[in-house]
Design a protein around this motif. Structure first.
Motif, PDB file in Angstrom:
ATOM      1  N   ALA A 291       0.830  -1.215   0.000  1.00  0.00           N
ATOM      2  CA  ALA A 291       0.000   0.000   0.000  1.00  0.00           C
ATOM      3  C   ALA A 291       0.862   1.261   0.000  1.00  0.00           C
ATOM      4  O   ALA A 291       0.594   2.219  -0.732  1.00  0.00           O
ATOM      5  N   LYS A 292       1.903   1.258   0.814  1.00  0.00           N
ATOM      6  CA  LYS A 292       2.792   2.434   0.851  1.00  0.00           C
ATOM      7  C   LYS A 292       3.519   2.583  -0.486  1.00  0.00           C
ATOM      8  O   LYS A 292       3.751   3.707  -0.964  1.00  0.00           O
ATOM      9  N   ALA A 293       3.897   1.445  -1.079  1.00  0.00           N
ATOM     10  CA  ALA A 293       4.580   1.498  -2.379  1.00  0.00           C
ATOM     11  C   ALA A 293       3.651   2.092  -3.429  1.00  0.00           C
ATOM     12  O   ALA A 293       4.068   2.899  -4.268  1.00  0.00           O
ATOM     13  N   ILE A 294       2.385   1.734  -3.360  1.00  0.00           N
ATOM     14  CA  ILE A 294       1.427   2.252  -4.352  1.00  0.00           C
ATOM     15  C   ILE A 294       1.226   3.756  -4.147  1.00  0.00           C
ATOM     16  O   ILE A 294       1.140   4.520  -5.122  1.00  0.00           O
ATOM     17  N   GLU A 295       1.209   4.192  -2.895  1.00  0.00           N
ATOM     18  CA  GLU A 295       1.089   5.645  -2.656  1.00  0.00           C
ATOM     19  C   GLU A 295       2.210   6.395  -3.376  1.00  0.00           C
ATOM     20  O   GLU A 295       1.996   7.457  -3.954  1.00  0.00           O
ATOM     21  N   MET A 296       3.423   5.825  -3.298  1.00  0.00           N
ATOM     22  CA  MET A 296       4.560   6.505  -3.947  1.00  0.00           C
ATOM     23  C   MET A 296       4.559   6.297  -5.454  1.00  0.00           C
ATOM     24  O   MET A 296       4.658   7.238  -6.233  1.00  0.00           O
ATOM     25  N   LEU A 297       4.516   5.023  -5.874  1.00  0.00           N
ATOM     26  CA  LEU A 297       4.790   4.698  -7.278  1.00  0.00           C
ATOM     27  C   LEU A 297       3.594   4.939  -8.198  1.00  0.00           C
ATOM     28  O   LEU A 297       3.758   5.168  -9.388  1.00  0.00           O
ATOM     29  N   VAL A 298       2.391   4.850  -7.640  1.00  0.00           N
ATOM     30  CA  VAL A 298       1.200   5.039  -8.483  1.00  0.00           C
ATOM     31  C   VAL A 298       0.604   6.437  -8.274  1.00  0.00           C
ATOM     32  O   VAL A 298       0.274   7.126  -9.234  1.00  0.00           O
ATOM     33  N   PHE A 299       0.500   6.848  -7.011  1.00  0.00           N
ATOM     34  CA  PHE A 299      -0.133   8.159  -6.754  1.00  0.00           C
ATOM     35  C   PHE A 299       0.892   9.297  -6.674  1.00  0.00           C
ATOM     36  O   PHE A 299       0.527  10.459  -6.525  1.00  0.00           O
ATOM     37  N   GLY A 300       2.172   8.963  -6.699  1.00  0.00           N
ATOM     38  CA  GLY A 300       3.202  10.009  -6.728  1.00  0.00           C
ATOM     39  C   GLY A 300       3.353  10.765  -5.429  1.00  0.00           C
ATOM     40  O   GLY A 300       3.757  11.937  -5.439  1.00  0.00           O
ATOM     41  N   LYS A 301       3.054  10.118  -4.296  1.00  0.00           N
ATOM     42  CA  LYS A 301       3.212  10.830  -3.014  1.00  0.00           C
ATOM     43  C   LYS A 301       4.694  11.106  -2.755  1.00  0.00           C
ATOM     44  O   LYS A 301       5.520  10.202  -2.834  1.00  0.00           O
ATOM     45  N   LYS A 302       4.993  12.360  -2.444  1.00  0.00           N
ATOM     46  CA  LYS A 302       6.392  12.732  -2.168  1.00  0.00           C
ATOM     47  C   LYS A 302       6.667  12.541  -0.676  1.00  0.00           C
ATOM     48  O   LYS A 302       5.915  13.035   0.163  1.00  0.00           O
ATOM     49  N   LEU A 303       7.745  11.826  -0.348  1.00  0.00           N
ATOM     50  CA  LEU A 303       8.081  11.583   1.057  1.00  0.00           C
ATOM     51  C   LEU A 303       9.178  12.523   1.523  1.00  0.00           C
ATOM     52  O   LEU A 303      10.110  12.828   0.766  1.00  0.00           O
ATOM     53  N   THR A 304       9.076  12.938   2.787  1.00  0.00           N
ATOM     54  CA  THR A 304      10.210  13.636   3.397  1.00  0.00           C
ATOM     55  C   THR A 304      11.255  12.577   3.752  1.00  0.00           C
ATOM     56  O   THR A 304      10.964  11.368   3.734  1.00  0.00           O
ATOM     57  N   ALA A 305      12.451  13.043   4.117  1.00  0.00           N
ATOM     58  CA  ALA A 305      13.502  12.088   4.495  1.00  0.00           C
ATOM     59  C   ALA A 305      13.054  11.271   5.708  1.00  0.00           C
ATOM     60  O   ALA A 305      13.271  10.053   5.767  1.00  0.00           O
ATOM     61  N   GLY A 306      12.411  11.940   6.657  1.00  0.00           N
ATOM     62  CA  GLY A 306      11.949  11.242   7.860  1.00  0.00           C
ATOM     63  C   GLY A 306      10.942  10.157   7.510  1.00  0.00           C
ATOM     64  O   GLY A 306      10.997   9.035   8.030  1.00  0.00           O
ATOM     65  N   GLU A 307      10.003  10.490   6.600  1.00  0.00           N
ATOM     66  CA  GLU A 307       8.992   9.494   6.201  1.00  0.00           C
ATOM     67  C   GLU A 307       9.645   8.317   5.466  1.00  0.00           C
ATOM     68  O   GLU A 307       9.302   7.161   5.691  1.00  0.00           O
ATOM     69  N   ALA A 308      10.598   8.660   4.584  1.00  0.00           N
ATOM     70  CA  ALA A 308      11.267   7.587   3.831  1.00  0.00           C
ATOM     71  C   ALA A 308      12.043   6.678   4.775  1.00  0.00           C
ATOM     72  O   ALA A 308      12.147   5.460   4.552  1.00  0.00           O
ATOM     73  N   CYS A 309      12.567   7.257   5.847  1.00  0.00           N
ATOM     74  CA  CYS A 309      13.306   6.456   6.833  1.00  0.00           C
ATOM     75  C   CYS A 309      12.319   5.562   7.608  1.00  0.00           C
ATOM     76  O   CYS A 309      12.556   4.362   7.790  1.00  0.00           O
TER      77      CYS A 309
END
Ligand SMILES: CCCCC/C=C/CC(=O)SCCNC(=O)CCNC(=O)[C@H](O)C(C)(C)COP(=O)(O)OP(=O)(O)OC[C@H]1O[C@@H](n2cnc3c(N)ncnc32)[C@H](O)[C@@H]1OP(=O)(O)O
Length: 391
Positions: A291-309
């Motif tokens: 689900a998190k991968a889809i938020e990024m790869l499909v919906f283009g959600k931009k993560l902060t460094a903290g979120e990516a960590c």
């Protein structure tokens, strides 16, 4: 397209792929000297003798200066937005405004002279031998304290990956896999880590048309990502600033990812009419959940460094003010560990996934090849190039 194949007696400069050429700007501002008509003609002849393609940005500048020097300010109607090549030429010429003909002539002569010397020195690198840092156009590669550092070096283009950079990174990785260093680090020069694929890569259309372009792109991408999958030593990303597209997806193939708290992670593939690459369709769901991968790869959600960590894509985040110092101290300590033990341990952890990763890579490239031909993708590229959209 090879340099030899291009009409160099500009104005017929016909390619578009833009690469960074910082020396150009420097010379454009010189007005103190005046070149004679003879100097100008000599420079035109000298261009024809260049042994190496100077890149499309330089060719556009040459085109514009030639037109300005011979015809004065741009007097042509602006080409339509889909006429990418003529539009780029028009933009380059029009950007010179009312620059006097004599200054344009001088700038043309200066530019040719700087191209001649810079291309001569870079062509002295023997083919097939490991390149020193100076042999790269788009990277800075250094090796010390057991660490090979590959730095993306197109800061004025936010370290966008043009075709040359893809090739140079592959070359640098292959060299690093065989050199004496214990670990390899990839980072970016300037305020960005990388803005991802250079969107002007899509505009240099070969004689076989867009289909051939897409096919060649898929072949290059597959080989490029394959180098990361197969890299045998610990591979570390130092994400010094925002990362976009392929520079993000590849992080799933790194062994550690250290990020400045200024970094962001953005994969706007749907916005660009594209689909995931860099094995992210496989690595991201594993790293962070589907689900998190889809938020990024499909919906283009931009993560902060903290979120990516928090989601496991980044290993650790550092304050930007101490990022370089803290990470390099740590890396230097890692590099003192026995290199063979590190390489073997990485192998045990990574090797059983390799076959799967190569299969994923092949599938992603094949899907992308189709996407690049879609209206959705072409419109997104045109919108960026015509300055209608940014991320
Ligand atoms: C072999 C092919 C393999 C293909 C693999 C596929 C990969 C997919 C991807 O990577 S998708 C991601 C593609 N990247 C983008 O869409 C980013 C586009 N860039 C932007 O949206 C913005 O430039 C920005 C948000 C990154 C930065 O904006 P900012 O306002 O801070 O800066 P500028 O826009 O003024 O940028 C400075 C100059 O850099 C040029 N540039 C930046 N990114 C790219 C890029 N990806 N491609 C080409 N050029 C880029 C920009 O045009 C400016 O150049 P200029 O000074 O000459 O105008």
């Amino acid at each position: 397209m090879g340099w030899e194949q291009i009409e160099i007696s500009l104005p017929n400069c016909s390619a578009l792929q833009v690469i960074s050429f910082p020396v150009v700007q420097l010379h454009l501002n010189r007005t103190a000297m005046r070149a004679s008509q003879k100097d100008f003609e000599n420079a035109m002849n000298q261009v024809k003798l260049l042994k190496k393609d100077p890149g499309n940005e330089a060719k556009l500048k040459l085109y514009a200066l030639y037109k300005q020097a011979t015809e004065g300010p741009c007097n042509m109607p602006k080409p339509g937005v889909f006429d990418l090549i003529n539009k780029a030429k028009w933009d380059a010429w029009n950007a010179l405004g009312s620059l006097p003909k004599e200054t344009a002539r001088q700038n043309y002569v200066d530019l040719v002279s700087s191209l001649s010397s810079s291309l001569e020195s870079s062509s002295q690198v023997e083919p097939g031998t490991d390149r020193k840092s100076t042999g790269y156009e788009t990277l800075m590669v250094t090796s010390e304290d057991g660490i090979t550092k590959i730095m993306l070096n197109r800061p004025t283009k936010k370290n966008a990956l043009n075709v040359e950079m893809y090739h140079e990174i592959m070359h640098a990785l292959k060299a690093a896999s065989k050199d004496d260093s214990a670990i390899t680090v990839l980072t970016g020069n300037g305020d960005y880590y990388s803005s991802g694929n250079d969107l002007t890569n899509f505009t240099d259309i070969p004689p076989g048309g867009v289909e051939e372009k897409a096919k060649n792109g898929a072949i290059l991408l597959r080989e490029f990502v394959g180098c990361f999958i197969d890299f045998p030593k610990p591979l570390i990303a130092m994400v010094n600033g925002p990362a976009v597209g392929i520079s993000v997806t590849l992080l799933g193939l790194f062994d550690a990812v250290y990020a400045s708290d200024r970094a962001t992670f953005h994969t706007p593939f749907s916005h660009l009419g594209q689909s995931p690459e860099g094995c992210s369709s496989y690595t991201f769901p594993k790293i962070m959940s589907p689900a998190k991968a889809i938020e990024m790869l499909v919906f283009g959600k931009k993560l902060t460094a903290g979120e990516a960590c928090a989601q496991g894509l980044v290993t650790e985040v550092f304050p930007d003010s101490t990022f370089q110092k803290e990470v390099w101290t740590r890396l230097k300590a890692f590099a003192k560990l026995p290199p063979n033990a590190m390489r073997i341990s990485k192998g045990i952890i990574r090797n059983r996934e390799k076959e799967t990763l190569h299969a994923v890579n092949a599938e992603e490239c094949s899907v992308l090849q189709g996407r690049w031909l879609s209206d959705e993708c072409m419109n997104a590229v045109v919108n960026f190039l015509s300055r209608k959209s940014k991320l």
